[in-house]
Design an enzyme around this catalytic site. Structure first.
Site, PDB file in Angstrom:
ATOM      1  N   PHE A 115       0.854  -1.188   0.000  1.00  0.00           N
ATOM      2  CA  PHE A 115       0.000   0.000   0.000  1.00  0.00           C
ATOM      3  C   PHE A 115       0.890   1.238   0.000  1.00  0.00           C
ATOM      4  CE2 PHE A 115      -4.518   0.882   0.502  1.00  0.00           C
ATOM      5  CZ  PHE A 115      -5.057  -0.357   0.220  1.00  0.00           C
ATOM      6  N   GLN A 235      -7.728  14.787   3.502  1.00  0.00           N
ATOM      7  CA  GLN A 235      -7.089  13.979   2.456  1.00  0.00           C
ATOM      8  C   GLN A 235      -7.950  13.804   1.199  1.00  0.00           C
ATOM      9  OE1 GLN A 235      -6.320   9.500   3.006  1.00  0.00           O
ATOM     10  NE2 GLN A 235      -4.305  10.448   2.884  1.00  0.00           N
ATOM     11  N   HIS A 237      -8.086  11.341  -1.925  1.00  0.00           N
ATOM     12  CA  HIS A 237      -7.557  10.056  -2.405  1.00  0.00           C
ATOM     13  C   HIS A 237      -7.380  10.173  -3.909  1.00  0.00           C
ATOM     14  CE1 HIS A 237      -7.288   5.835  -3.378  1.00  0.00           C
ATOM     15  NE2 HIS A 237      -7.328   5.501  -2.100  1.00  0.00           N
ATOM     16  N   LEU A 247     -14.770   5.125  -4.711  1.00  0.00           N
ATOM     17  CA  LEU A 247     -13.350   4.851  -4.603  1.00  0.00           C
ATOM     18  C   LEU A 247     -12.890   3.588  -5.316  1.00  0.00           C
ATOM     19  CD1 LEU A 247     -11.084   6.325  -3.017  1.00  0.00           C
ATOM     20  CD2 LEU A 247     -11.118   4.355  -1.501  1.00  0.00           C
ATOM     21  N   GLU A 250      -6.569   1.878  -3.136  1.00  0.00           N
ATOM     22  CA  GLU A 250      -5.140   1.806  -3.404  1.00  0.00           C
ATOM     23  C   GLU A 250      -4.684   0.346  -3.548  1.00  0.00           C
ATOM     24  OE1 GLU A 250      -3.153   5.183  -1.365  1.00  0.00           O
ATOM     25  OE2 GLU A 250      -2.084   3.513  -0.430  1.00  0.00           O
ATOM     26  N   ARG A 281      -0.645   9.330  -0.642  1.00  0.00           N
ATOM     27  CA  ARG A 281      -1.800   9.881  -1.361  1.00  0.00           C
ATOM     28  C   ARG A 281      -1.706  11.374  -1.667  1.00  0.00           C
ATOM     29  NH1 ARG A 281      -6.350   6.569   2.024  1.00  0.00           N
ATOM     30  NH2 ARG A 281      -5.788   4.600   1.068  1.00  0.00           N
ATOM     31  N   HIS A 348     -11.739  12.368   0.849  1.00  0.00           N
ATOM     32  CA  HIS A 348     -11.719  11.006   1.373  1.00  0.00           C
ATOM     33  C   HIS A 348     -11.651  10.899   2.889  1.00  0.00           C
ATOM     34  CE1 HIS A 348     -11.066   6.726   1.187  1.00  0.00           C
ATOM     35  NE2 HIS A 348      -9.900   6.819   1.802  1.00  0.00           N
ATOM     36  N   ARG A 390      -2.598  10.835   5.835  1.00  0.00           N
ATOM     37  CA  ARG A 390      -2.706   9.453   6.327  1.00  0.00           C
ATOM     38  C   ARG A 390      -2.256   8.461   5.259  1.00  0.00           C
ATOM     39  NH1 ARG A 390      -6.398   5.354   5.583  1.00  0.00           N
ATOM     40  NH2 ARG A 390      -8.077   6.614   4.715  1.00  0.00           N
TER      41      ARG A 390
HETATM   42  C1  LIG Z   1     -14.481   3.992   0.154  1.00  0.00           C
HETATM   43  C2  LIG Z   1     -13.529   3.985   1.305  1.00  0.00           C
HETATM   44  C3  LIG Z   1     -12.519   3.032   1.364  1.00  0.00           C
HETATM   45  C4  LIG Z   1     -11.659   3.001   2.447  1.00  0.00           C
HETATM   46  N1  LIG Z   1     -10.701   2.036   2.509  1.00  0.00           N
HETATM   47  C5  LIG Z   1      -9.871   1.970   3.581  1.00  0.00           C
HETATM   48  C6  LIG Z   1      -8.911   0.948   3.715  1.00  0.00           C
HETATM   49  O1  LIG Z   1      -8.805   0.062   2.877  1.00  0.00           O
HETATM   50  N2  LIG Z   1      -8.117   0.954   4.794  1.00  0.00           N
HETATM   51  C7  LIG Z   1      -8.186   1.910   5.759  1.00  0.00           C
HETATM   52  O2  LIG Z   1      -7.424   1.865   6.720  1.00  0.00           O
HETATM   53  N3  LIG Z   1      -9.125   2.888   5.673  1.00  0.00           N
HETATM   54  C8  LIG Z   1      -9.963   2.939   4.629  1.00  0.00           C
HETATM   55  N4  LIG Z   1     -10.902   3.940   4.545  1.00  0.00           N
HETATM   56  C9  LIG Z   1     -11.067   4.866   5.673  1.00  0.00           C
HETATM   57  C10 LIG Z   1     -11.858   4.212   6.773  1.00  0.00           C
HETATM   58  O3  LIG Z   1     -12.773   3.308   6.240  1.00  0.00           O
HETATM   59  C11 LIG Z   1     -12.640   5.214   7.636  1.00  0.00           C
HETATM   60  O4  LIG Z   1     -11.799   6.246   8.010  1.00  0.00           O
HETATM   61  C12 LIG Z   1     -13.134   4.529   8.883  1.00  0.00           C
HETATM   62  O5  LIG Z   1     -13.888   3.384   8.551  1.00  0.00           O
HETATM   63  C13 LIG Z   1     -13.963   5.433   9.778  1.00  0.00           C
HETATM   64  O6  LIG Z   1     -14.449   4.635  10.836  1.00  0.00           O
HETATM   65  P1  LIG Z   1     -15.191   5.283  12.085  1.00  0.00           P
HETATM   66  O7  LIG Z   1     -15.530   4.163  13.008  1.00  0.00           O
HETATM   67  O8  LIG Z   1     -14.383   6.395  12.612  1.00  0.00           O
HETATM   68  O9  LIG Z   1     -16.489   5.911  11.448  1.00  0.00           O
HETATM   69  P2  LIG Z   1     -17.669   5.272  10.565  1.00  0.00           P
HETATM   70  O10 LIG Z   1     -17.406   3.876  10.147  1.00  0.00           O
HETATM   71  O11 LIG Z   1     -17.969   6.296   9.524  1.00  0.00           O
HETATM   72  O12 LIG Z   1     -18.847   5.202  11.591  1.00  0.00           O
HETATM   73  C14 LIG Z   1     -19.454   6.379  12.095  1.00  0.00           C
HETATM   74  C15 LIG Z   1     -20.585   5.962  12.975  1.00  0.00           C
HETATM   75  O13 LIG Z   1     -21.091   7.116  13.610  1.00  0.00           O
HETATM   76  C16 LIG Z   1     -22.472   7.158  13.488  1.00  0.00           C
HETATM   77  N5  LIG Z   1     -22.898   8.567  13.496  1.00  0.00           N
HETATM   78  C17 LIG Z   1     -22.461   9.579  12.724  1.00  0.00           C
HETATM   79  N6  LIG Z   1     -23.115  10.707  13.036  1.00  0.00           N
HETATM   80  C18 LIG Z   1     -23.958  10.400  14.036  1.00  0.00           C
HETATM   81  C19 LIG Z   1     -24.926  11.114  14.766  1.00  0.00           C
HETATM   82  N7  LIG Z   1     -25.172  12.405  14.541  1.00  0.00           N
HETATM   83  N8  LIG Z   1     -25.637  10.465  15.711  1.00  0.00           N
HETATM   84  C20 LIG Z   1     -25.442   9.150  15.945  1.00  0.00           C
HETATM   85  N9  LIG Z   1     -24.553   8.404  15.263  1.00  0.00           N
HETATM   86  C21 LIG Z   1     -23.822   9.037  14.327  1.00  0.00           C
HETATM   87  C22 LIG Z   1     -22.798   6.433  12.201  1.00  0.00           C
HETATM   88  O14 LIG Z   1     -24.081   5.899  12.259  1.00  0.00           O
HETATM   89  C23 LIG Z   1     -21.746   5.330  12.228  1.00  0.00           C
HETATM   90  O15 LIG Z   1     -22.209   4.231  12.972  1.00  0.00           O
HETATM   91  C24 LIG Z   1     -11.776   3.964   3.466  1.00  0.00           C
HETATM   92  C25 LIG Z   1     -12.777   4.930   3.401  1.00  0.00           C
HETATM   93  C26 LIG Z   1     -13.627   4.945   2.319  1.00  0.00           C
HETATM   94  C27 LIG Z   1     -14.652   6.018   2.276  1.00  0.00           C
END
Ligand SMILES: Cc1cc2nc3c(=O)[nH]c(=O)nc-3n(C[C@H](O)[C@H](O)[C@H](O)COP(=O)(O)OP(=O)(O)OC[C@H]3O[C@@H](n4cnc5c(N)ncnc54)[C@H](O)[C@@H]3O)c2cc1C
Length: 580
Positions: A115, A235, A237, A247, A250, A281, A348, A390
């Site tokens: 990666f 960031q 992507h 997306l 990568e 990135r 991203h 990142r």
């Molecule tokens: C398409 C894509 C591919 C990616 N691929 C990778 C990868 O291969 N490797 C990597 O390391 N990272 C990757 N990332 C980044 C990574 O997936 C995210 O940064 C990470 O999953 C965020 O996780 P989180 O638990 O912080 O938030 P999220 O998974 O976004 O969860 C947020 C939670 O908060 C809740 N929430 C939000 N607002 C409120 C509210 N007002 N009230 C109540 N609940 C709320 C939502 O319901 C959800 O349950 C990728 C991101 C994307 C978009």
């Protein structure tokens, strides 16, 4: 309605679930989520989760730490990067033992792929560090963690939208949230609240982020008096599908995919001779922007480049990149077996957010003062392990490492304190906001939320993107302020209380406007280029004046009242020029 829990986690993505699992058995714990947990954005993560397991070739956590610090253009806090790289290894094995179906090597070990920015021996060449489940890694993590939550009787309040963080006597004592199904306001009294609400990619027009990524958690903390840190470090992507941003991970380049411009040149090798297409990135996004600016973009408007995986062969594509190649077929009608896929940089990931220390405790000033009872982890938080950029696969590992740490710290804390009283009229702020949204049925309120959102996204796309300058960012700030004025007159067409998604979209737009303003303001005042923050009018990194984190404080009326700065933690690696 009123509830009382020892700990309340807000957000059911990878970070929230990792934290919740560590609280099991330590007190009663509730998880509030505006989405059904398995729809959280973690499920969209494709490529992988990194750890220096060394399963496929030699690797060490020190190399991972170094790559994270260098990748973050030395804005990364090195105490946090060390924890990330060391604890990643245990975190992966913990996920494996929970049943996560990783891809395997022929000997049955967890397989690893390359990666961007992950290297062997401090930059010598790419290393295979990312553990993966085809291109569905986030989905597998989310399902695995959610199943653990259910198995351990975590109480889920699904489709509850966070409104306010409640503070009393200098402690976080609860939160309020709307039950989306009924429209009713609920109060959760708690000893510890953990914010895990994800990012805010929806502030831009072309984004990889889902509709729900609107920065609500950041805004709730900000409204409760917590500053936001390093918001300008957002960031892009490199490989979002042209115009729509969906997306192409990568992982495609990790498996050998390459970028080509309109004349078929593999341009990355000109800019980053060692890592080429697997440079970090921020850099690859900039290389693409440069190709486009110099007229080597493809298509009638010369505004995209191609990602090629066609030379990898059908077998590799089907085994390792099935979902992302399907996206190209579905959305652009392009066949990746045979041709390049049009791509462009897409909004991203938030490197900035709610500031925390390495235990997930939220800090409220330049002196790292902890706000007792409030924790944050995942994309909503800024620990700061990613600094100014990142590395791919470092987010999923951030969620599990710092999600676990926040959960464990909160578990310790709830043993030592009693419940603190809720503040007087604790529902009044939320009720006032809901009342204001509901009053939007008044015919004098004529502004349409979707129009304001579109204008915001266009402005951010034009002026707070991969390449920035003073004129553009000043324009963006003025525009955001104008939009905030118009937002006060926003209309509500649907007066119902049950599943009123229009009302939620208005609340989310309020969040987007505030986080966008903090982003643009921080960017305007950071007078240098570093990582994802690249200014064509100030091309150099300035360690003398800007080797520091930005903290944006909010004024009573909702603007950025002031910026302050906080030093970067430097332990092992002195800043030097970043070359790949
Ligand atoms: C398409 C894509 C591919 C990616 N691929 C990778 C990868 O291969 N490797 C990597 O390391 N990272 C990757 N990332 C980044 C990574 O997936 C995210 O940064 C990470 O999953 C965020 O996780 P989180 O638990 O912080 O938030 P999220 O998974 O976004 O969860 C947020 C939670 O908060 C809740 N929430 C939000 N607002 C409120 C509210 N007002 N009230 C109540 N609940 C709320 C939502 O319901 C959800 O349950 C990728 C991101 C994307 C978009």
């Amino acid at each position: 309605m009123y509830h009382k829990y020892d700990a309340v986690v807000i957000g059911a993505g990878g970070a929230g679930l990792s934290a919740a699992i560590k609280l099991v058995g330590k007190g009663n714990v509730a998880v509030i989520s505006k989405l059904y947990p398995s729809r959280s954005h973690t499920g969209a993560a494709q490529g992988g989760i990194c750890a220096a397991l060394g399963n496929c070739e030699e690797d060490h956590w020190e190399w991972h730490m170094f790559d994270t610090v260098k990748g973050g253009d030395y804005l990364t806090d090195q105490d946090a990067a060390e924890i990330l790289a060391r604890e990643a290894i245990d975190a992966i094995y913990e996920l494996e033992h929970m049943g996560l179906p990783f891809n395997r090597t022929p000997e049955g070990k967890i397989d690893q792929r390359r990666f961007g920015g992950h290297t062997r021996n401090y930059g010598e060449g790419p290393v295979r560090r990312a553990c993966y489940s085809a291109d569905r890694t986030g989905h597998m993590i989310l399902q695995t963690l959610y199943q653990q939550g259910i198995k351990n009787n975590v109480t889920f309040f699904n489709e509850f939208h966070l409104m306010d963080i409640l503070i009393n006597n200098g402690r976080c004592v609860g939160v309020t949230a709307i039950d989306i199904k009924t429209g009713e306001l609920h109060t959760f009294q708690t000893k510890a609240a953990i914010l895990a609400t994800g990012g805010y990619g929806r502030a831009w027009k072309v984004t990889s982020n889902a509709h729900a990524c609107t920065g609500d958690g950041m805004t709730s903390a900000y409204r409760a008096g917590v500053p936001l840190m390093d918001m300008e470090m957002y960031q892009f992507h490199p490989t979002g599908l042209y115009r729509i941003g969906v997306l192409l991970s990568e992982a495609a380049r990790g498996e050998g995919g390459i970028l080509r411009n309109s004349v078929g040149e593999r341009f990355c090798e000109r800019y980053a001779p060692t890592l080429k297409d697997l440079a970090p990135r921020d850099m690859v996004s900039r290389f693409i922007a440069q190709e486009i600016r110099e007229g080597r973009g493809a298509g009638p408007d010369k505004d995209y480049v191609y990602l090629h995986v066609d030379h990898l062969g059908k077998e590799v594509i089907d085994a390792k990149l099935p979902d992302i190649t399907d996206f190209a077929r579905t959305y652009l009608k392009v066949e990746p077996y045979k041709e390049g896929v049009p791509i462009q940089p897409t909004a991203h990931y938030a490197m900035g957010g709610v500031p925390t220390n390495v235990n997930g405790e939220v800090i409220i000033d330049e002196n790292a003062t902890v706000l007792p009872g409030l924790y944050a982890a995942g994309e909503v938080a800024c620990v700061s392990v990613h600094g100014a950029n990142r590395l791919g696969t470092n987010s999923l590992v951030d969620l599990v490492v710092f999600g676990r740490r926040a959960g464990m710290k909160a578990a310790e804390y709830i043993k030592t304190v009693d419940f603190e009283e809720l503040p007087a009229n604790h529902e009044s702020k939320a009720n006032q906001l809901i009342g204001w949204v509901n009053a939007g049925t008044d015919p004098k309120r004529k502004e349409i939320a979707a129009d304001i959102r579109k204008e915001l996204q266009r402005e951010m796309e034009e002026n707070v993107k991969v390449v920035r300058n003073e004129k553009g960012m000043t324009h963006a700030l003025t525009k955001i302020q104008e939009l905030k004025g118009r937002y006060l007159k926003v209309r509500l067409q649907d007066p119902s209380s049950k599943f009123n998604t229009e009302r939620l979209e208005i609340l989310e737009l309020g969040s987007l406007l505030e986080v966008a303003e903090a982003t643009a303001k921080g960017a305007l005042e950071r007078k240098e280029s570093r990582g994802a923050h690249y200014r064509e009018d100030m091309l150099n990194r300035d360690d003398v004046n800007f080797l520091k984190h930005t903290l944006a404080y909010r004024s009573e009326d909702g603007g950025v009242s002031r910026l302050a700065y906080k030093p970067v933690s430097i332990t092992r690696f002195q800043p030097k020029e970043r070359k790949y």
